[in-house]
Design a protein around this motif. Structure first.
Motif, PDB file in Angstrom:
ATOM      1  N   ASP A 212       0.818   9.976  21.940  1.00  0.00           N
ATOM      2  CA  ASP A 212       0.174   8.805  21.347  1.00  0.00           C
ATOM      3  C   ASP A 212       0.958   7.507  21.512  1.00  0.00           C
ATOM      4  O   ASP A 212       0.385   6.430  21.359  1.00  0.00           O
ATOM      5  N   LEU A 213       2.229   7.591  21.814  1.00  0.00           N
ATOM      6  CA  LEU A 213       3.071   6.389  21.907  1.00  0.00           C
ATOM      7  C   LEU A 213       3.083   5.842  23.329  1.00  0.00           C
ATOM      8  O   LEU A 213       2.897   6.583  24.289  1.00  0.00           O
ATOM      9  N   PRO A 214       3.349   4.544  23.489  1.00  0.00           N
ATOM     10  CA  PRO A 214       3.503   3.978  24.829  1.00  0.00           C
ATOM     11  C   PRO A 214       4.653   4.665  25.564  1.00  0.00           C
ATOM     12  O   PRO A 214       5.630   5.091  24.944  1.00  0.00           O
TER      13      PRO A 214
ATOM     14  N   ASP B 167       5.194  13.696  22.530  1.00  0.00           N
ATOM     15  CA  ASP B 167       4.194  12.885  21.824  1.00  0.00           C
ATOM     16  C   ASP B 167       3.331  12.151  22.842  1.00  0.00           C
ATOM     17  O   ASP B 167       3.843  11.475  23.730  1.00  0.00           O
TER      18      ASP B 167
ATOM     19  N   SER C 279      -0.122   4.977  26.487  1.00  0.00           N
ATOM     20  CA  SER C 279       0.160   6.283  25.884  1.00  0.00           C
ATOM     21  C   SER C 279       0.257   7.315  27.004  1.00  0.00           C
ATOM     22  O   SER C 279      -0.171   7.069  28.134  1.00  0.00           O
TER      23      SER C 279
ATOM     24  N   ALA D  89      10.693   6.728  26.558  1.00  0.00           N
ATOM     25  CA  ALA D  89      10.033   6.089  25.417  1.00  0.00           C
ATOM     26  C   ALA D  89      10.388   4.618  25.462  1.00  0.00           C
ATOM     27  O   ALA D  89      11.538   4.252  25.701  1.00  0.00           O
ATOM     28  N   THR D  90       9.406   3.786  25.241  1.00  0.00           N
ATOM     29  CA  THR D  90       9.652   2.357  25.212  1.00  0.00           C
ATOM     30  C   THR D  90      10.562   2.033  24.033  1.00  0.00           C
ATOM     31  O   THR D  90      10.362   2.521  22.923  1.00  0.00           O
TER      32      THR D  90
END
Length: 144
Positions: A22-24, A20, A102, A135-136
């Motif tokens: 789009d996520l931080p 992904d 992102s 992933a955060t």
């Protein structure tokens, strides 16, 4: 330490891009520097006697504005002391976590023309490294 990990290989980069975007993301950076920088033949700094630390400082100075422009920031930095579990011959000169808004931002950074010029200093400076995408997640008071 026998394996040099300086740049991602094609499979690693494709796996990164498949996640992904789009996520931080948080990027755990572990960096071991060369004693002497190894610039490619023909580079202005080749054979000038710069240390790996000198070259890495140049990388930071030149890549920093691009890192900031894409919204990146250092959220944690520490000084390596010892490895409790893992290869005993690994030691790290730089340990930090870089946060990007992102994966798009990270990809924007590494394809930026100014960054592409700066990265030659990183390549000259680094003996080996680990760059681990995470992933955060929310911190807590227990493991797991």
């Amino acid at each position: 330490m026998t394996d040099a990990f300086i740049d991602p290989d094609r499979a690693q980069f494709e796996a990164f891009k498949a996640l992904d975007r789009d996520l931080p993301i948080d990027m755990l950076n572990l960096v071991r520097l060369r004693d002497l920088a190894a610039y490619p033949d023909g580079h202005d700094l080749a054979g000038k006697g710069l240390t790996g630390a000198d070259a890495y400082a140049r990388y930071g100075a030149e890549s920093g504005p691009v890192f900031a422009r894409v919204g990146g920031r250092i959220v944690w930095r520490g000084e390596f002391q010892t490895t409790l579990i893992g290869p005993g011959d690994e030691r790290w000169d730089h340990c930090f976590v870089a946060r990007y808004p992102s994966a798009h931002a990270f990809l924007q950074m590494v394809t930026d023309p100014d960054y592409r010029q700066a990265v030659v200093h990183r390549q000259a400076a680094v003996l080996t490294s680990r760059l681990i995408r995470c992933a955060t997640a929310e911190a807590g008071e227990v493991f797991g």
